[in-house]
Design an enzyme around this catalytic site. Sequence first.
Site, PDB file in Angstrom:
ATOM      1  N   ASN A  12       1.016  -1.654  -0.852  1.00 13.20           N
ATOM      2  CA  ASN A  12      -0.099  -0.066  -0.319  1.00 13.20           C
ATOM      3  C   ASN A  12       1.010   1.313   0.412  1.00 13.20           C
ATOM      4  OD1 ASN A  12      -1.757   2.104   0.471  1.00 13.20           O
ATOM      5  ND2 ASN A  12      -1.898   1.377   2.607  1.00 13.20           N
ATOM      6  N   LYS A  14       0.082   4.487  -0.469  1.00  7.76           N
ATOM      7  CA  LYS A  14      -0.772   5.385   0.017  1.00  7.76           C
ATOM      8  C   LYS A  14      -0.123   6.940  -1.005  1.00  7.76           C
ATOM      9  CE  LYS A  14       0.352   3.362   4.990  1.00  7.76           C
ATOM     10  NZ  LYS A  14       0.216   3.656   5.896  1.00  7.76           N
ATOM     11  N   HIS A  98      -9.561   1.564   4.841  1.00 11.17           N
ATOM     12  CA  HIS A  98      -7.788   1.722   5.257  1.00 11.17           C
ATOM     13  C   HIS A  98      -8.689   2.516   6.969  1.00 11.17           C
ATOM     14  CE1 HIS A  98      -3.987   2.318   6.243  1.00 11.17           C
ATOM     15  NE2 HIS A  98      -3.772   1.688   5.572  1.00 11.17           N
ATOM     16  N   GLU A 100      -6.200   4.645   7.808  1.00 14.30           N
ATOM     17  CA  GLU A 100      -6.475   6.429   7.670  1.00 14.30           C
ATOM     18  C   GLU A 100      -7.828   7.030   7.266  1.00 14.30           C
ATOM     19  OE1 GLU A 100      -2.706   5.683   5.544  1.00 14.30           O
ATOM     20  OE2 GLU A 100      -1.411   5.166   7.448  1.00 14.30           O
ATOM     21  N   GLU A 170      -5.719  -4.926  11.088  1.00 15.51           N
ATOM     22  CA  GLU A 170      -4.287  -3.878  11.253  1.00 15.51           C
ATOM     23  C   GLU A 170      -4.226  -3.053  12.567  1.00 15.51           C
ATOM     24  OE1 GLU A 170      -2.515  -2.691   7.066  1.00 15.51           O
ATOM     25  OE2 GLU A 170      -4.358  -1.202   6.863  1.00 15.51           O
ATOM     26  N   GLY A 176       2.647   2.045  10.931  1.00 18.42           N
ATOM     27  CA  GLY A 176       3.520   3.786  10.086  1.00 18.42           C
ATOM     28  C   GLY A 176       3.949   3.710  12.474  1.00 18.42           C
ATOM     29  N   SER A 216       3.398  -2.149  10.780  1.00 15.31           N
ATOM     30  CA  SER A 216       4.876  -2.421  11.256  1.00 15.31           C
ATOM     31  C   SER A 216       5.505  -3.891  10.581  1.00 15.31           C
ATOM     32  CB  SER A 216       4.760  -1.779  12.062  1.00 15.31           C
ATOM     33  OG  SER A 216       4.772  -0.937  12.612  1.00 15.31           O
TER      34      SER A 216
HETATM   35  C1  PEP Z   1      -0.465   0.402   6.367  1.00  9.81           C
HETATM   36  O1  PEP Z   1      -1.075   1.195   6.292  1.00  9.81           O
HETATM   37  O2  PEP Z   1      -1.542  -0.742   5.238  1.00  9.81           O
HETATM   38  C2  PEP Z   1       0.023  -0.156   6.962  1.00  9.81           C
HETATM   39  C3  PEP Z   1       0.271  -0.906   7.358  1.00  9.81           C
HETATM   40  O3  PEP Z   1       1.741   0.576   7.153  1.00  9.81           O
HETATM   41  P1  PEP Z   1       2.931   0.279   7.516  1.00  9.81           P
HETATM   42  O4  PEP Z   1       2.881  -1.303   6.996  1.00  9.81           O
HETATM   43  O5  PEP Z   1       3.481   1.098   7.475  1.00  9.81           O
HETATM   44  O6  PEP Z   1       2.897  -0.133   9.408  1.00  9.81           O
END
Ligand code: PEP
Length: 254
Positions: A12, A14, A98, A100, A170, A176, A216
């Site tokens: 992803n 973003k 997601h 976000e 998630e 992040g 992460s």
């Molecule tokens: C994400 O945005 O779906 C995500 C898992 O980000 P990160 O890997 O940076 O934690």
Amino acid sequence: MNPDRKPLIAANWKMHKTPVEAIAFMERLQKETGPLDDREVLVAPPFTAIQALGNILRQKGYSLGAQNCHWEEKGAYTGEISTPMLKDLGCSYVIVGHSERRQLFGETDQTVRLKTAAVIKAGMTPVVCLGEVLEEREQGRTFEVIDKQLKGALQGFSAEQMSGVVIAYEPVWAIGTGRTATPEQAQEVHAHIRGTISSFFSTAIEKTVRILYGGSVKPSNVDALMAQPDIDGALVGGASLEVGSFASLIHFNV
Ligand code: PEP
């Protein structure tokens, strides 16, 4: 992972990478990665880079996805992109719900449901994201939150509609932040999600649905996560933006 389900490593990106940067990334990535026969790799760039990446991904056997969509097929929705438009560009996946988008853009279980239905109707696969915030985990409410999100987004779909759906667990506190759920914490929730899917639909779907972990994920923790029986892949933000780290993730070992 379970040998009956093909693992999926999904990037992803973003709001990162122009079309030129995206093409350069993929050219370098392909030099660093071997054949992908036993695993699937999905790249979800920003809308503006989807068209540029379509051909290059297809030739190399990667899947192409989008990070969001609207639920209507067309109409007066300034600034929105529909699922037929994404399908036409060669997308086979769309990330939906997601955290976000839920936190920053007002997405709800209701809109996640509408978008999921639209993605399926257009002949693509939704990657439906779920996850609890830190406070909910600390209050011991993780399963309750996950069940509400699953129910809101998916209950009532037919078994046929559900057959291709991918779920991404998630935990919001791990996105992040550099703070990953331990493999055991992730496995516990994945097993719970599989059980809930079974109660809504059938054991046949429970066995085939792929559940990704996101939050992460990096080269140092991917193997331990992928070793868990109910983790079928990863949805990766930060570590998918660098060729070296994404190549290592693609080549996870179990
Ligand atoms: C994400 O945005 O779906 C995500 C898992 O980000 P990160 O890997 O940076 O934690």
